[in-house]
Design an enzyme around this catalytic site. Structure first.
Site, PDB file in Angstrom:
ATOM      1  N   ILE A   1       0.823  -1.209   0.000  1.00 42.26           N
ATOM      2  CA  ILE A   1       0.000   0.000   0.000  1.00 42.26           C
ATOM      3  C   ILE A   1       0.861   1.265   0.000  1.00 42.26           C
ATOM      4  CG2 ILE A   1      -1.932   1.211   1.107  1.00 42.26           C
ATOM      5  CD1 ILE A   1      -2.451  -1.763  -0.027  1.00 42.26           C
TER       6      ILE A   1
ATOM      7  N   GLN B   1      29.326   9.250 -31.854  1.00 42.86           N
ATOM      8  CA  GLN B   1      28.078   8.838 -32.508  1.00 42.86           C
ATOM      9  C   GLN B   1      27.280   7.843 -31.651  1.00 42.86           C
ATOM     10  OE1 GLN B   1      28.295   6.529 -36.155  1.00 42.86           O
ATOM     11  NE2 GLN B   1      26.811   7.898 -37.108  1.00 42.86           N
TER      12      GLN B   1
ATOM     13  N   GLY C   1      28.643   5.782 -17.301  1.00 44.29           N
ATOM     14  CA  GLY C   1      29.725   4.826 -17.070  1.00 44.29           C
ATOM     15  C   GLY C   1      29.803   4.441 -15.604  1.00 44.29           C
ATOM     16  N   GLY C   2      31.017   4.360 -15.072  1.00 51.04           N
ATOM     17  CA  GLY C   2      31.211   3.982 -13.661  1.00 51.04           C
ATOM     18  C   GLY C   2      30.447   4.907 -12.735  1.00 51.04           C
TER      19      GLY C   2
ATOM     20  N   GLU D   1       0.115  -1.014 -10.326  1.00 52.60           N
ATOM     21  CA  GLU D   1      -1.129  -0.642 -11.036  1.00 52.60           C
ATOM     22  C   GLU D   1      -1.332  -1.488 -12.296  1.00 52.60           C
ATOM     23  OE1 GLU D   1      -2.494   3.307 -10.725  1.00 52.60           O
ATOM     24  OE2 GLU D   1      -1.057   3.783  -9.140  1.00 52.60           O
TER      25      GLU D   1
HETATM   26  N1  CAA Z   1     -13.982  -0.572 -16.334  1.00 50.14           N
HETATM   27  C1  CAA Z   1     -15.238  -1.001 -16.007  1.00 50.14           C
HETATM   28  N2  CAA Z   1     -15.557  -2.315 -15.897  1.00 50.14           N
HETATM   29  C2  CAA Z   1     -14.588  -3.225 -16.109  1.00 50.14           C
HETATM   30  C3  CAA Z   1     -13.277  -2.842 -16.464  1.00 50.14           C
HETATM   31  C4  CAA Z   1     -12.991  -1.456 -16.567  1.00 50.14           C
HETATM   32  N3  CAA Z   1     -11.762  -1.017 -16.892  1.00 50.14           N
HETATM   33  N4  CAA Z   1     -12.535  -3.957 -16.618  1.00 50.14           N
HETATM   34  C5  CAA Z   1     -13.352  -5.007 -16.405  1.00 50.14           C
HETATM   35  N5  CAA Z   1     -14.599  -4.564 -16.103  1.00 50.14           N
HETATM   36  C6  CAA Z   1     -15.786  -5.375 -15.817  1.00 50.14           C
HETATM   37  C7  CAA Z   1     -16.081  -6.320 -16.985  1.00 50.14           C
HETATM   38  O1  CAA Z   1     -16.893  -5.719 -17.963  1.00 50.14           O
HETATM   39  C8  CAA Z   1     -16.805  -7.464 -16.283  1.00 50.14           C
HETATM   40  O2  CAA Z   1     -18.147  -7.048 -16.052  1.00 50.14           O
HETATM   41  P1  CAA Z   1     -19.378  -8.127 -15.896  1.00 50.14           P
HETATM   42  O3  CAA Z   1     -19.214  -8.792 -14.583  1.00 50.14           O
HETATM   43  O4  CAA Z   1     -20.596  -7.269 -15.951  1.00 50.14           O
HETATM   44  O5  CAA Z   1     -19.253  -9.082 -17.053  1.00 50.14           O
HETATM   45  C9  CAA Z   1     -16.116  -7.541 -14.948  1.00 50.14           C
HETATM   46  O6  CAA Z   1     -15.526  -6.250 -14.735  1.00 50.14           O
HETATM   47  C10 CAA Z   1     -15.060  -8.615 -14.880  1.00 50.14           C
HETATM   48  O7  CAA Z   1     -14.136  -8.378 -15.928  1.00 50.14           O
HETATM   49  P2  CAA Z   1     -13.068  -9.477 -16.376  1.00 50.14           P
HETATM   50  O8  CAA Z   1     -13.774 -10.791 -16.616  1.00 50.14           O
HETATM   51  O9  CAA Z   1     -12.254  -8.900 -17.475  1.00 50.14           O
HETATM   52  O10 CAA Z   1     -12.215  -9.646 -15.029  1.00 50.14           O
HETATM   53  P3  CAA Z   1     -10.948 -10.529 -14.693  1.00 50.14           P
HETATM   54  O11 CAA Z   1     -11.163 -11.126 -13.348  1.00 50.14           O
HETATM   55  O12 CAA Z   1     -10.628 -11.448 -15.837  1.00 50.14           O
HETATM   56  O13 CAA Z   1      -9.775  -9.448 -14.511  1.00 50.14           O
HETATM   57  C11 CAA Z   1      -8.005  -7.938 -15.132  1.00 50.14           C
HETATM   58  C12 CAA Z   1      -9.386  -8.543 -15.441  1.00 50.14           C
HETATM   59  C13 CAA Z   1      -7.751  -6.934 -16.223  1.00 50.14           C
HETATM   60  C14 CAA Z   1      -6.908  -8.988 -15.142  1.00 50.14           C
HETATM   61  C15 CAA Z   1      -8.076  -7.238 -13.749  1.00 50.14           C
HETATM   62  O14 CAA Z   1      -8.194  -8.176 -12.696  1.00 50.14           O
HETATM   63  C16 CAA Z   1      -6.847  -6.372 -13.462  1.00 50.14           C
HETATM   64  O15 CAA Z   1      -6.744  -5.237 -13.954  1.00 50.14           O
HETATM   65  N6  CAA Z   1      -5.884  -6.895 -12.700  1.00 50.14           N
HETATM   66  C17 CAA Z   1      -4.696  -6.115 -12.298  1.00 50.14           C
HETATM   67  C18 CAA Z   1      -4.916  -5.466 -10.979  1.00 50.14           C
HETATM   68  C19 CAA Z   1      -3.930  -4.370 -10.729  1.00 50.14           C
HETATM   69  O16 CAA Z   1      -3.660  -3.538 -11.598  1.00 50.14           O
HETATM   70  N7  CAA Z   1      -3.422  -4.341  -9.513  1.00 50.14           N
HETATM   71  C20 CAA Z   1      -2.513  -3.306  -9.112  1.00 50.14           C
HETATM   72  C21 CAA Z   1      -2.718  -3.003  -7.678  1.00 50.14           C
HETATM   73  S1  CAA Z   1      -2.980  -1.345  -7.286  1.00 50.14           S
HETATM   74  C22 CAA Z   1      -1.449  -0.672  -6.990  1.00 50.14           C
HETATM   75  O17 CAA Z   1      -0.487  -1.014  -7.588  1.00 50.14           O
HETATM   76  C23 CAA Z   1      -1.475   0.335  -5.896  1.00 50.14           C
HETATM   77  C24 CAA Z   1      -0.441   1.267  -5.521  1.00 50.14           C
HETATM   78  O18 CAA Z   1      -0.432   1.616  -4.342  1.00 50.14           O
HETATM   79  C25 CAA Z   1       0.443   2.002  -6.450  1.00 50.14           C
END
Ligand code: CAA
Length: 318
Positions: A94, A216, A276-277, A300
């Protein structure tokens, strides 16, 4: 401001300090924006106003020890108790973990429902049973705290729920679409910052009786770096414009993040090579840019997840 302006702000911060840019983007993209999009007027007044004034800081809690890319596999449980939920579980990696005041937590109400069981809750620091785990010792972005958040029988009022029960996955995905523009901007800033340092150094450093920018091999590196950075910046602006227009921009954001983060990695490795170094020691910031760049390919949504999002949008159509 509009989202293009936001991308420019994140880039400018990251040019100097990737840590500062991620603290800002986790606050804006990952916490303020979902409250703005999904919050009620009362929630906006209560949470957004102090956040926008800079009095309160936000954090986003999606990943768990056992689930990162597969967000629907979350097992941090929110038990419905009528006017409140009882939260039990933990969230990992987080950003702003220690310093934040408001934590947007994506929790599960029923594991058998997978993504359809998720709920988005704003948990306030100081809530009963809310503690912190290990503070991570990271490769880069060392100035920003990254830790685990732990919830043990933590009560969260229903008044802190964004959207409805079952809409947590949508809140998370829409949030990450915007967040990915933030990380793309951060990556562009890191790459441009590294190039700017390398350009300056190459004028001052001499080899074989002339500045190294006269060779270059070095010129070609600069040409490739700036061309790729400009392309990454344009992809990022393109995604931000789509967001400003209120269009669905999942594919554009994923493309911008995928390309910009890979450009940041390539550019910062070249920057170290030009130094470099001196690039390998901490006297100059070259090594810091390279360490900071790596996380942009991971958080993300990893580059592999971005490719998955792009391909699924292409195949399904928008
Ligand atoms: N916007 C709106 N709805 C969306 C969407 C979007 N971008 N993407 C998917 N949906 C909806 C779909 O339409 C679907 O809807 P229904 O249930 O009505 O059919 C539903 O969500 C499920 O979609 P998927 O079947 O595509 O879902 P999935 O389980 O296969 O997952 C995934 C898709 C793209 C892999 C997703 O899980 C994902 O993005 N994973 C990565 C997570 C991530 O980025 N984690 C990072 C953590 S945060 C972080 O890093 C914090 C920090 O502190 C910096």
């Amino acid at each position: 401001m509009d989202h293009v302006s936001y991308a420019i702000v994140v880039e400018e911060l990251a040019k100097a300090c990737a840590t500062t840019s991620v603290m800002y983007s986790a606050h804006v993209s990952l916490t303020s924006c979902p409250i703005d999009v999904f919050g009620t007027d009362e929630q906006k007044k209560r949470f957004l106003v102090p956040m926008n004034r800079g009095e309160k800081l936000g954090a986003f809690c999606l990943s768990e020890p056992g689930s990162g890319s597969d967000s629907a596999a979350a097992v941090c449980m929110a038990e419905d108790k009528g006017d409140h939920f009882i939260l039990n579980g933990s969230k990992n990696w987080i950003t702003n973990g220690i310093e934040a005041d408001y934590y947007l937590v994506i929790a599960q109400t029923d594991t058998s429902l997978r993504h359809r069981g998720l709920v988005a809750l704003i948990v306030e620091k100081g809530s009963e049973g809310f503690t912190f785990g290990k503070l991570e010792d990271k490769l880069g972005i060392k100035g920003s705290s990254t830790c685990q958040t732990i919830f043990e029988d933590t009560p969260v009022p229903k008044a802190n729920m964004l959207g409805q029960i079952g809409e947590g996955f949508k809140v998370a995905m829409v949030t990450l679409d915007g967040g990915r523009i933030g990380i793309a901007s951060q990556a562009v800033g890191i790459a441009q910052g590294a190039l700017d340092h390398a350009l300056k150094y190459s004028k001052e450093r001499e080899a074989f009786g002339k500045p190294v920018n006269d060779f270059q091999a070095i010129k070609h590196m600069f040409a490739t770096m700036q061309t790729e950075i400009d392309a990454a910046r344009l992809l990022t602006y393109h995604a931000s414009v789509a967001q400003d227009r209120g269009e669905r921009f999942s594919q554009e954001a994923a493309q911008a993040k995928l390309y910009a983060s890979e450009v940041a990695m390539r550019s910062t490795v070249k920057c170290v090579q030009i130094f470099g170094g001196y690039g390998y020691v901490t006297d100059y910031p070259a090594e810091r840019y390279m360490r900071d760049a790596k996380i942009t390919e991971i958080y993300e949504g990893t580059s592999e997840i971005q490719r998955l999002v792009i391909a699924s949008n292409l195949i399904k159509g928008k």
